[in-house]
Design an enzyme around this catalytic site. Structure first.
Site, PDB file in Angstrom:
ATOM      1  N   LYS B  89      38.987  34.820 -13.083  1.00  0.00           N
ATOM      2  CA  LYS B  89      37.929  34.877 -12.626  1.00  0.00           C
ATOM      3  C   LYS B  89      37.958  34.944 -11.052  1.00  0.00           C
ATOM      4  O   LYS B  89      36.905  36.012 -10.569  1.00  0.00           O
ATOM      5  CB  LYS B  89      37.092  33.082 -12.331  1.00  0.00           C
ATOM      6  CG  LYS B  89      36.583  32.741 -13.872  1.00  0.00           C
ATOM      7  CD  LYS B  89      35.168  32.658 -13.766  1.00  0.00           C
ATOM      8  CE  LYS B  89      33.835  32.216 -14.857  1.00  0.00           C
ATOM      9  NZ  LYS B  89      32.930  32.611 -14.987  1.00  0.00           N
ATOM     10  N   GLU B 111      28.214  28.557  -7.373  1.00  0.00           N
ATOM     11  CA  GLU B 111      28.204  27.474  -8.689  1.00  0.00           C
ATOM     12  C   GLU B 111      28.554  27.617  -9.670  1.00  0.00           C
ATOM     13  O   GLU B 111      29.725  28.486  -9.630  1.00  0.00           O
ATOM     14  CB  GLU B 111      26.214  28.179  -9.539  1.00  0.00           C
ATOM     15  CG  GLU B 111      26.930  28.914 -11.196  1.00  0.00           C
ATOM     16  CD  GLU B 111      27.483  30.032 -10.752  1.00  0.00           C
ATOM     17  OE1 GLU B 111      26.822  30.315  -9.337  1.00  0.00           O
ATOM     18  OE2 GLU B 111      28.329  31.217 -11.400  1.00  0.00           O
ATOM     19  N   SER B 377      42.032  34.319 -21.279  1.00  0.00           N
ATOM     20  CA  SER B 377      41.636  33.819 -19.949  1.00  0.00           C
ATOM     21  C   SER B 377      41.760  33.358 -18.928  1.00  0.00           C
ATOM     22  O   SER B 377      41.263  33.512 -17.953  1.00  0.00           O
ATOM     23  CB  SER B 377      39.461  34.656 -19.915  1.00  0.00           C
ATOM     24  OG  SER B 377      39.865  33.221 -20.886  1.00  0.00           O
TER      25      SER B 377
END
Lengths: 265, 393
Positions: B89, B111, B377
């Site tokens: 991220k 968010e 990830s």
């Protein structure tokens, strides 16, 4: 299918009454599922000029807590576009005011855009406000269809909208332009500031082809009068939903409220 | 490049910018400027330096020998779990915060679902000294308390989204509402390849560093330029978009996206959007969307808080539509077993999102000649509680 001879009721409203028009928004199926038609009837006899009926959506991003709440209750009550059309069938026997349907694009797409337009025409709907349908998409995908069923698409402008874009919106608008009074979601702010009046003046001086109605932050006679100084009238949503949330008999509450907003209470 | 976004902001039938007029100036400014800002030398210099020294890139490409043995193939893991903050991220938040500064914005909103994007945003805001507000569903805040506290320690304000189902979808609604109310000084850092154009393209570009590195690293270690398979999990789809990006034009590379099937696609509790969704419009783009017959958005279910989003990025809706990417889905049960398997075989506890990607290995027919890259990830630290409750280890 195409009825060009009949004048759209929105145009008629603005021709008959060039100022102080009051447009009222409420959510279909709120507070009770079957209140949709009786609220419209009460609004007409109370002296409203335009009726905006909200088609509830699970994710109304442009709306503040009040209208979100009414959307949720309406959905929990079982409201849907299909149900709304069933309720509105025959409404033209009792209600002559312009009726605009307001809602988000996804439920309309799922219903089928052409079927939706067809049902609107059969009922006697005059216009649509679909806040998340952008102008580009409207022009490319929807305009021809909406117009062939006699539906006016009402665009929003905000204090952040550039003059060039306002002109473009004006060129592609019919009926009126919905002037959002501040950069906010619905019901977020009350009252009208000096800064907003500067914006209202700026728009007034543009001398647009279409009339404007000011919405967001209009809740009572004071704010209604202020808006009317700059536009052909005003739109009330969240404040009216709060009136509907009160316990007194609906019709009585509606009449008292509309009269108080118009200053003849 | 095939499958790139077109001038109107579409990937085939999907995409666009379905936003209220209140957001038009912000999104339009971003659309007009994101590419030129990203190409600026000063942007690239700052971005590359932060990716290297702050995020810790390039992340390793690791040959997972025991896993390879078990599945009779050559399986490489792209170690995004080793990024600062523990997931991919941050690649996007580093890029977007530099961009926000160049746009002259002073405040950041975001968010978050599981909290990974919220933490990655709070992290870069602390780094840059910018005010940060993260919207998080009230239900998710309760499920992911450690991440809430991480954000708070980093100085962010975490606001509970109390509307709707009180999860990621509603946190996104609240962030959009906040942006409508504060359009001038605030930039909204969306965490996935979702939202109105140009967000899906911008986020995919920031995440594309993953596949760029895979190509270089694979060539160095195997002498082969291309893998035969790239596998990634998909919620909104940012890690998959990044892992697929530089392989989209290479038809020989089989791209596999793995969605969360929750308790099964034949139950009401799934998040497999390409299986259960229909075209629709949510959060600014036309995409595949889980919804009722009446067009109301359905709250999906997955054991993984990062995959329970009712939509999917429009790029993935398109790649699914044209058949460039194979979409598979795995249940909670399959994902959790895979998470334990990877932990035992490779000494890496994956995030539960990531565990979904591993769970397709038994379903594929792989050979010794195949070179498979799985995008790892995120790491599983944030999911310990879920692993513990699941218990079968």
């Amino acid at each position: 299918m195409i009825n060009t001879t009949k004048i759209n009721r929105i145009d008629k409203a603005f021709q008959e009454k060039k100022e102080r028009l009051l447009s009222i928004y409420y959510t279909a199926g709120f507070p009770q599922l079957e209140d949709t038609v009786s609220i419209a009837t009460a609004l007409e006899s109370a002296g409203a000029d335009i009726i905006e009926i909200g088609m509830p959506f699970s994710d109304p991003v442009a709306d503040g807590p009040t209208i979100q709440g009414s959307n949720k209750i309406a959905l929990d009550n079982g409201m849907s576009i299909k149900k709304l059309f069933e309720q509105l069938k025959g409404i033209r026997d009792s209600v002559q005011l312009p009726i605009i349907l307001m809602g988000y694009i996804n439920p309309v797409v799922q219903y089928g855009v052409e079927n939706f337009c067809k049902a609107c025409q059969e009922i006697g709907i005059d216009g649509l406000i679909l806040p998340d349908l952008p102008m580009q998409e409207y022009m490319e995908e929807y305009k021809t269809l909406f117009e062939s069923y006699g539906l006016y698409n009402i665009f929003l402008i905000t204090p952040q909208t550039s003059t060039a874009r306002i002109r473009e919106i004006d060129d592609n608008s019919k009926g009126f332009i919905y002037m959002v009074s501040s950069t906010s979601t619905t019901g977020a702010k009350t009252g009208i500031s000096m800064e907003q009046e500067t914006y209202f003046n700026r728009i007034k001086e543009l001398d647009l082809n279409n009339p404007t109605l000011i919405g967001f932050g209009i809740s009572n006679n004071t704010t209604f009068e202020r808006a009317c100084a700059y536009a052909s009238g005003a739109i009330i949503g969240s404040a009216f939903i709060q009136v509907l949330s009160q316990k007194e008999p609906l019709e009585e509450g509606i009449t008292t409220y509309i009269r108080s907003v118009k200053g003849n209470g | 490049m095939k499958h790139a976004v077109d001038e109107r902001g579409y990937y085939g039938k999907f995409g666009g910018a379905y936003i209220p007029e209140m957001l038009y100036p912000n999104v339009e400014e971003l659309r007009l400027r994101y590419l030129s800002i990203m190409e600026e030398e000063s942007f690239q210099k700052e971005f590359q330096a932060l990716l290297k020294d702050y995020v810790g890139r390039p992340t390793p490409l690791f040959l997972a020998q025991r896993l390879s043995e078990k599945y009779g193939s050559n399986i490489y893991l792209k170690r995004e779990d080793l990024c600062h903050t523990g997931a991919h991220k941050v690649n996007n938040t580093v890029g977007q915060i530099i961009l926000a500064k160049k746009l002259g914005k002073e405040k950041i909103i975001a968010e978050t679902g599981a909290g990974q994007h919220g933490v990655a945003t709070a992290t870069v805001c602390a780094l840059m000294g910018m005010e940060c507000i993260v919207y998080m569903g009230k239900v998710d805040m309760e499920r992911q308390q450690p991440n809430v506290e991480r954000m708070r320690i980093l100085g962010a304000k975490v606001v509970a989204a109390e509307s709707g189902s009180k999860t990621l979808k509603d946190a996104t609604n609240e962030a959009m509402r906040h942006w409508i109310n504060h359009p001038v000084d605030t930039h909204y850092i969306i965490g996935s390849v979702v939202g109105p154009h140009p967000y899906p393209d911008m986020v995919a570009r920031f995440q594309s560093v993953i596949s760029k590195e895979i190509r270089t690293q694979l060539l160095e270690s195997t002498g082969k330029a291309l893998p035969t398979h790239v596998i990634a999990c998909v919620g909104g789809g940012s890690n998959a978009a990044g892992a697929f990006y530089h392989f989209l034009n290479e038809d020989s590379v089989e791209l596999i996206a793995v969605e969360a099937a929750g308790k099964g696609n034949d139950t009401d509790e799934s998040a497999a959007t390409t299986v259960l969704g229909k075209p629709g419009v949510l959060h600014g783009s036309k995409t595949l969307l889980m919804q009722t017959m009446d067009g109301q958005v359905i709250e999906p279910y997955s054991i993984s808080a990062g995959l329970d989003y009712p939509g999917i990025g429009p790029i993935h809706a398109h790649l699914c539509d044209v058949g460039r990417v194979d979409f598979m889905s795995v249940t909670d049960e399959e994902a959790m077993s895979s998470g334990i398997e990877v932990s035992r075989l490779e000494g890496i506890i994956p995030a539960i999102e990531t565990a979904h990607a591993f769970a397709v290995l038994p379903k594929l027919t792989l050979t010794k000649d195949d070179t498979v890259v799985i995008n790892l990830s995120g790491r599983g630290d944030k999911d310990l509680e879920t692993y513990i409750q699941w218990g079968k280890y």
